[in-house]
Scaffold this motif. Structure first.
Motif, PDB file in Angstrom:
ATOM      1  N   SER A  69       3.139 147.029 -56.249  1.00 14.53           N
ATOM      2  CA  SER A  69       3.071 148.501 -56.296  1.00 14.53           C
ATOM      3  C   SER A  69       2.306 149.107 -55.123  1.00 14.53           C
ATOM      4  N   ARG A  70       1.158 148.525 -54.798  1.00 18.33           N
ATOM      5  CA  ARG A  70       0.304 149.077 -53.743  1.00 18.33           C
ATOM      6  C   ARG A  70       0.123 150.584 -53.935  1.00 18.33           C
ATOM      7  N   GLY A  71      -0.120 150.965 -55.176  1.00 18.17           N
ATOM      8  CA  GLY A  71      -0.443 152.353 -55.495  1.00 18.17           C
ATOM      9  C   GLY A  71       0.683 153.331 -55.187  1.00 18.17           C
ATOM     10  N   GLY A  72       1.911 152.818 -55.056  1.00 19.50           N
ATOM     11  CA  GLY A  72       3.022 153.724 -54.777  1.00 19.50           C
ATOM     12  C   GLY A  72       3.139 154.074 -53.298  1.00 19.50           C
ATOM     13  N   ALA A  73       2.522 153.270 -52.448  1.00 22.38           N
ATOM     14  CA  ALA A  73       2.616 153.493 -50.978  1.00 22.38           C
ATOM     15  C   ALA A  73       4.070 153.345 -50.532  1.00 22.38           C
ATOM     16  N   PRO A  74       4.423 153.951 -49.393  1.00 17.31           N
ATOM     17  CA  PRO A  74       5.825 153.878 -48.953  1.00 17.31           C
ATOM     18  C   PRO A  74       6.260 152.495 -48.491  1.00 17.31           C
ATOM     19  N   THR A  75       5.303 151.603 -48.246  1.00 12.12           N
ATOM     20  CA  THR A  75       5.668 150.246 -47.802  1.00 12.12           C
ATOM     21  C   THR A  75       5.101 149.203 -48.772  1.00 12.12           C
ATOM     22  N   HIS A  76       5.756 148.060 -48.798  1.00 14.59           N
ATOM     23  CA  HIS A  76       5.310 146.980 -49.695  1.00 14.59           C
ATOM     24  C   HIS A  76       3.926 146.486 -49.273  1.00 14.59           C
ATOM     25  N   TYR A 125       1.753 152.196 -63.214  1.00 18.68           N
ATOM     26  CA  TYR A 125       2.889 151.673 -62.430  1.00 18.68           C
ATOM     27  C   TYR A 125       4.036 152.687 -62.407  1.00 18.68           C
ATOM     28  N   GLN A 126       4.260 153.391 -63.518  1.00 17.80           N
ATOM     29  CA  GLN A 126       5.364 154.349 -63.551  1.00 17.80           C
ATOM     30  C   GLN A 126       5.083 155.534 -62.634  1.00 17.80           C
ATOM     31  N   GLU A 127       3.819 155.969 -62.615  1.00 16.29           N
ATOM     32  CA  GLU A 127       3.459 157.087 -61.714  1.00 16.29           C
ATOM     33  C   GLU A 127       3.665 156.661 -60.266  1.00 16.29           C
ATOM     34  N   TYR A 128       3.281 155.422 -59.972  1.00 17.51           N
ATOM     35  CA  TYR A 128       3.452 154.915 -58.604  1.00 17.51           C
ATOM     36  C   TYR A 128       4.943 154.940 -58.248  1.00 17.51           C
ATOM     37  N   GLN A 129       5.786 154.471 -59.165  1.00 14.71           N
ATOM     38  CA  GLN A 129       7.223 154.416 -58.856  1.00 14.71           C
ATOM     39  C   GLN A 129       7.762 155.834 -58.692  1.00 14.71           C
ATOM     40  N   ASP A 130       7.269 156.767 -59.518  1.00 13.25           N
ATOM     41  CA  ASP A 130       7.763 158.153 -59.454  1.00 13.25           C
ATOM     42  C   ASP A 130       7.405 158.822 -58.128  1.00 13.25           C
ATOM     43  N   LYS A 131       6.351 158.331 -57.455  1.00 15.67           N
ATOM     44  CA  LYS A 131       5.912 159.052 -56.263  1.00 15.67           C
ATOM     45  C   LYS A 131       6.456 158.460 -54.960  1.00 15.67           C
ATOM     46  N   THR A 132       7.276 157.397 -55.079  1.00 15.87           N
ATOM     47  CA  THR A 132       7.842 156.812 -53.856  1.00 15.87           C
ATOM     48  C   THR A 132       9.319 156.504 -54.054  1.00 15.87           C
ATOM     49  N   ASP A 133      10.112 156.651 -52.973  1.00 16.04           N
ATOM     50  CA  ASP A 133      11.516 156.237 -53.141  1.00 16.04           C
ATOM     51  C   ASP A 133      11.691 154.757 -52.791  1.00 16.04           C
ATOM     52  N   ARG A 134      10.605 154.087 -52.419  1.00 19.30           N
ATOM     53  CA  ARG A 134      10.627 152.606 -52.294  1.00 19.30           C
ATOM     54  C   ARG A 134      10.781 152.051 -53.710  1.00 19.30           C
TER      55      ARG A 134
END
Ligand code: F42
Length: 144
Positions: A69-76, A125-134
């Protein structure tokens, strides 16, 4: 055997140090959340160094679900590339360290089942996914 190179982020390196030094008696949760953490030892895909990363503990039977997840950052997180290059890892859960093999989950049905388990264990984890299109990668670590 290559040497261990601690994470450049000190709170991460400190958590690994405390967790290992106390053999899983301390440093085993994510700060104030009290939620359990495991330590994944993996091999640097560029340096060959021993890397250790704390991740939220998400168990699926005897397997662990590892969420990049890396906090929902744009890169892995870069450990993603380590696991892709060398799937053999060690997972420390409290006082138990076991050799496991990590594989990225690509099957959509399997991924959604495991994603639900991961979000149940750690709702952010869901918030992280919601905030990135990665698409946040999900690995399963299975006993070697
Ligand atoms: N991160 C998550 O992604 N998911 C979690 O569930 C999670 C939980 C968690 C709980 C407690 C805690 O303390 C940390 C937690 N983290 C979680 C953070 C996690 O431990 C990692 O710090 C984070 O995911 C970032 O991982 P990263 O591998 O991107 O770390 C960076 C900062 C890093 O260590 N970079 C090194 C550097 O020198 O810049 C290089 C590390 C490395 O592996 N290098 C490779 C090598 O060859 O040595 C090359 C990698 C490459 O291909 O570039």
């Amino acid at each position: 055997m290559s040497e261990y190179v601690p994470s450049p982020s000190s709170w991460v390196a400190d958590q690994v140090e405390l967790y290992e030094r106390t053999n899983g008696a301390e440093g085993t949760t994510l700060r104030k959340t009290g939620l359990p953490v495991v330590i994944v030892t993996n091999k640097g895909n560029k340096t060959g160094a021993v890397r250790k990363i704390p991740l939220m503990r998400v168990a699926d039977g005897k397997n662990y679900v590892l969420v990049a997840s890396r906090g929902g950052a744009p890169t892995h997180p870069v450990w993603y590339y380590n696991l892709k290059a060398e799937p053999k890892v060690e997972v420390r859960d409290l006082g138990v360290v076991q050799s496991m093999v990590a594989r990225e989950v690509s099957d959509t049905a399997e991924r959604s089942r495991l994603w639900a388990i991961a979000v149940e264990a750690y709702p952010p984890y869901q918030e992280y996914q919601d905030k990135t299109d990665r698409q946040i990668p999900v690995f399963v670590a299975e006993p070697a």
